[in-house]
Motif scaffolding. Structure first.
Motif, short mmCIF file in Angstrom:
data_model
loop_
_atom_site.label_atom_id
_atom_site.label_comp_id
_atom_site.label_asym_id
_atom_site.label_seq_id
_atom_site.Cartn_x
_atom_site.Cartn_y
_atom_site.Cartn_z
N SER A 1 0.91 -1.37 -0.04
CA SER A 1 -0.10 0.18 0.10
C SER A 1 0.79 1.50 0.19
CB SER A 1 -0.73 0.00 0.43
OG SER A 1 -1.41 1.58 1.52
N GLU A 2 0.07 1.87 -0.33
CA GLU A 2 1.27 4.30 -0.56
C GLU A 2 1.08 4.56 0.68
OE1 GLU A 2 0.07 5.78 -3.60
OE2 GLU A 2 0.44 4.46 -5.28
N GLU A 3 -0.14 3.83 1.09
CA GLU A 3 -0.24 4.89 3.25
C GLU A 3 -0.61 3.39 4.07
OE1 GLU A 3 -2.76 7.45 2.60
OE2 GLU A 3 -2.26 8.83 1.58
N ARG A 4 0.06 3.67 5.59
CA ARG A 4 0.32 2.51 5.57
C ARG A 4 -1.02 3.04 6.39
NH1 ARG A 4 -0.51 3.39 10.79
NH2 ARG A 4 1.13 5.65 11.17
N LEU A 5 -1.79 1.58 5.85
CA LEU A 5 -3.50 1.93 6.81
C LEU A 5 -3.86 1.41 8.28
CD1 LEU A 5 -4.23 -1.81 4.15
CD2 LEU A 5 -4.39 0.66 3.70
N ALA A 6 -4.87 1.28 8.63
CA ALA A 6 -5.36 1.51 9.83
C ALA A 6 -5.17 -0.17 10.23
CB ALA A 6 -6.45 1.83 10.33
N TRP A 7 -5.25 -0.16 11.75
CA TRP A 7 -4.73 -1.63 12.54
C TRP A 7 -6.32 -2.24 12.20
CZ3 TRP A 7 -7.08 -4.90 15.52
CH2 TRP A 7 -7.02 -6.03 16.38
N ALA A 8 -5.70 -3.54 11.65
CA ALA A 8 -7.61 -4.46 11.63
C ALA A 8 -6.68 -5.56 12.26
CB ALA A 8 -8.24 -4.14 10.59
N LYS A 9 -7.51 -6.57 13.14
CA LYS A 9 -7.23 -8.42 13.04
C LYS A 9 -6.64 -8.57 12.21
CE LYS A 9 -7.74 -11.98 16.16
NZ LYS A 9 -8.14 -12.15 17.12
N ARG A 10 -5.43 -9.51 11.53
CA ARG A 10 -5.91 -10.12 10.37
C ARG A 10 -4.89 -11.53 10.55
NH1 ARG A 10 -8.19 -6.73 6.39
NH2 ARG A 10 -7.38 -4.86 7.21
N PHE A 11 -4.53 -11.69 12.07
CA PHE A 11 -4.25 -13.32 12.22
C PHE A 11 -5.19 -13.69 13.05
CE2 PHE A 11 -0.61 -10.97 10.71
CZ PHE A 11 0.03 -12.58 10.11
N GLU B 1 11.48 -7.29 2.51
CA GLU B 1 12.72 -6.50 2.44
C GLU B 1 12.56 -5.14 2.65
OE1 GLU B 1 13.32 -9.14 0.69
OE2 GLU B 1 14.66 -10.23 1.55
N GLU B 2 10.99 -5.13 1.84
CA GLU B 2 10.26 -3.60 1.19
C GLU B 2 10.13 -3.77 2.63
OE1 GLU B 2 9.79 -0.19 0.03
OE2 GLU B 2 11.16 -1.52 -0.43
N LEU B 3 8.89 -4.63 3.26
CA LEU B 3 8.22 -4.18 4.03
C LEU B 3 9.23 -3.98 5.84
CD1 LEU B 3 5.72 -7.22 4.73
CD2 LEU B 3 5.33 -5.03 4.86
N LYS B 4 10.18 -4.32 5.88
CA LYS B 4 11.26 -3.59 6.72
C LYS B 4 11.56 -2.09 5.81
CE LYS B 4 13.04 -8.32 7.90
NZ LYS B 4 14.17 -8.95 7.19
N THR B 5 11.89 -2.06 4.97
CA THR B 5 12.23 -0.67 5.16
C THR B 5 10.96 0.41 5.18
OG1 THR B 5 13.93 -1.33 2.46
CG2 THR B 5 12.73 1.08 3.49
N ARG B 6 10.12 -0.18 5.14
CA ARG B 6 9.19 0.90 5.07
C ARG B 6 8.45 0.92 7.00
NH1 ARG B 6 4.69 0.64 0.50
NH2 ARG B 6 5.97 0.31 -1.65
N ASN B 7 8.83 -0.38 7.76
CA ASN B 7 8.54 -0.54 8.87
C ASN B 7 9.48 -0.92 9.88
OD1 ASN B 7 6.86 -0.16 11.42
ND2 ASN B 7 6.32 -2.83 10.60
N PRO B 8 10.39 -0.03 9.52
CA PRO B 8 11.85 0.12 10.27
C PRO B 8 11.47 -0.41 12.26
CG PRO B 8 12.27 2.34 9.75
CD PRO B 8 10.53 1.51 9.16
N THR B 9 12.92 -0.93 12.81
CA THR B 9 12.70 -1.17 14.04
C THR B 9 12.85 0.48 14.63
OG1 THR B 9 13.34 -3.25 14.18
CG2 THR B 9 13.70 -1.67 15.80
N GLY C 1 14.57 -1.83 19.45
CA GLY C 1 14.23 -3.41 19.76
C GLY C 1 13.09 -3.41 19.08
N TYR C 2 11.53 -2.30 18.75
CA TYR C 2 10.21 -3.36 18.02
C TYR C 2 10.05 -2.17 17.16
CZ TYR C 2 8.80 0.77 21.44
OH TYR C 2 8.13 1.06 21.86
N ARG C 3 9.12 -2.20 16.04
CA ARG C 3 9.01 -1.61 15.01
C ARG C 3 7.30 -1.37 15.59
NH1 ARG C 3 11.31 -4.24 10.91
NH2 ARG C 3 12.61 -6.09 11.33
N GLN C 4 7.12 0.38 15.51
CA GLN C 4 5.78 0.89 15.42
C GLN C 4 4.83 0.56 15.47
OE1 GLN C 4 6.05 5.04 14.79
NE2 GLN C 4 3.98 5.47 16.01
N TRP C 5 4.32 -0.43 13.98
CA TRP C 5 3.30 -0.57 13.58
C TRP C 5 3.78 -2.22 12.69
CZ3 TRP C 5 0.39 3.33 14.10
CH2 TRP C 5 1.24 4.33 13.42
#
Length: 303
Positions: free
Chosen positions: A178-188, A232-240, A245-249
């Motif tokens: 996604s070009e923009e971060r989506l609002a959190w929703a339960k996916r798992f 790899e791209e997710l890690k770039t867009r959502n860095p630690t 030591g954890y990711r914000q999103w």
């Protein structure tokens, strides 16, 4: 110019098609222009041996009330085991064009879910004697799916996988993320975690608190198995976060709604199906490696 009220909607045409082979069963399958993998209703019906006149009458009666009910899940004994999520999701019929022929189909992920309905009904002793052979066939199909994920099977049968691999990485990422971060929703779903805990021999708790190993396992069996380059791209867009030591999103908040999120859902359904037919974590790893032979290094995480 307005369309005529009786003008039929234009059906999508299959971009790839093939035959899905699971044991002795052969199920026609296809990939549609939006990337959705589908399998034919007739093929599922044949694979499960659900051809009785009673099932056909039940389907016809349900259609008369506006509720589509495929023959392969029409017996009334199955009704208590069919969730609303299943009826309003994977069991929604999909029509597409194969040349001049119109094919009635369903999302490919419906197959393990339908098999699970038959197995739950058998376990509960709800089936009639003549229906047990269908439950047996459902078990055979479920075991076959434990070796190769349903989406991967459809891609291989239709030749779609080869074309995906030829696409440039940036085009895949453009569609998948996604070009923009989506609002959190339960996916798992909770069932995903419950199966991990069962296979690991851990005590399950409904608490949201999870052992830190869950994150590592999730990366290994979920995100690392998404298309090459996505993690790899997710890690770039959502860095630690620096020093935290954890990711914000959550990684899944960066997957696109039309492709990335549905693919994540399909993958989780495959994993849950593989877990359910595995008695131990080692057996799950073996089944997973057979389903995804290119998945890379194994993981062995124990408390």
């Amino acid at each position: 110019m307005l369309k005529s009220s009786d003008e039929a909607p234009k059906l999508p045409k299959a971009t790839h098609k093939g035959i899905l082979k699971i044991g002795d069963a052969e199920i026609p399958c296809a990939v549609l222009p939006d990337g959705k993998r589908v399998i034919s209703e007739h093929g599922i019906t044949q694979a499960l041996g659900s051809r009785s006149g009673a099932s056909k009458r039940l389907k016809k009666a349900a259609e008369g009330h506006g509720a589509p009910l495929p023959i392969f899940i029409a017996p009334s004994q199955l009704k208590p085991f069919i969730s609303n999520e299943l009826m309003n999701g994977p069991l929604l019929p999909i029509q597409y064009k194969d040349g001049r022929k119109t094919v009635q189909a369903y999302d490919a992920t419906v197959l393990p879910l339908v098999c699970d309905v038959w197995l739950k009904a058998r376990e509960a002793g709800a089936l009639q004697t003549q229906q047990l052979i269908r439950a047996q066939q459902a078990e055979i199909l479920m075991r076959g799916l434990a070796h190769v994920g349903i989406v991967a099977l459809v891609d291989e049968a239709t030749g779609f996988q080869a074309e995906r691999e030829r696409d440039a990485l940036h085009r895949l990422l453009e569609a998948y993320l996604s070009e923009e971060r989506l609002a959190w929703a339960k996916r798992f779903p909770d069932e995903f975690y419950k199966q991990i805990y069962r296979l690991k021999g851990w005590k399950w708790s409904s608490s949201k608190a999870r052992t830190p190993y869950i994150g590592k396992i999730t990366n290994s069996i979920v995100y690392e198995l998404l298309p090459a380059g996505v993690l790899e791209e997710l890690k770039t867009r959502n860095p630690t976060k620096p020093g935290a030591g954890y990711r914000q999103w959550k990684h899944h908040q960066f997957l696109s709604e039309d492709i990335g999120q549905p693919d994540l859902r399909d993958h989780l359904l495959q994993l849950i199906a593989i877990m359910k037919v595995s008695r131990t974590w080692d057996a799950f790893e073996r089944n997973l490696n057979m389903a995804f032979p290119q998945r890379g290094t194994q993981f062995d995480l124990d408390l």
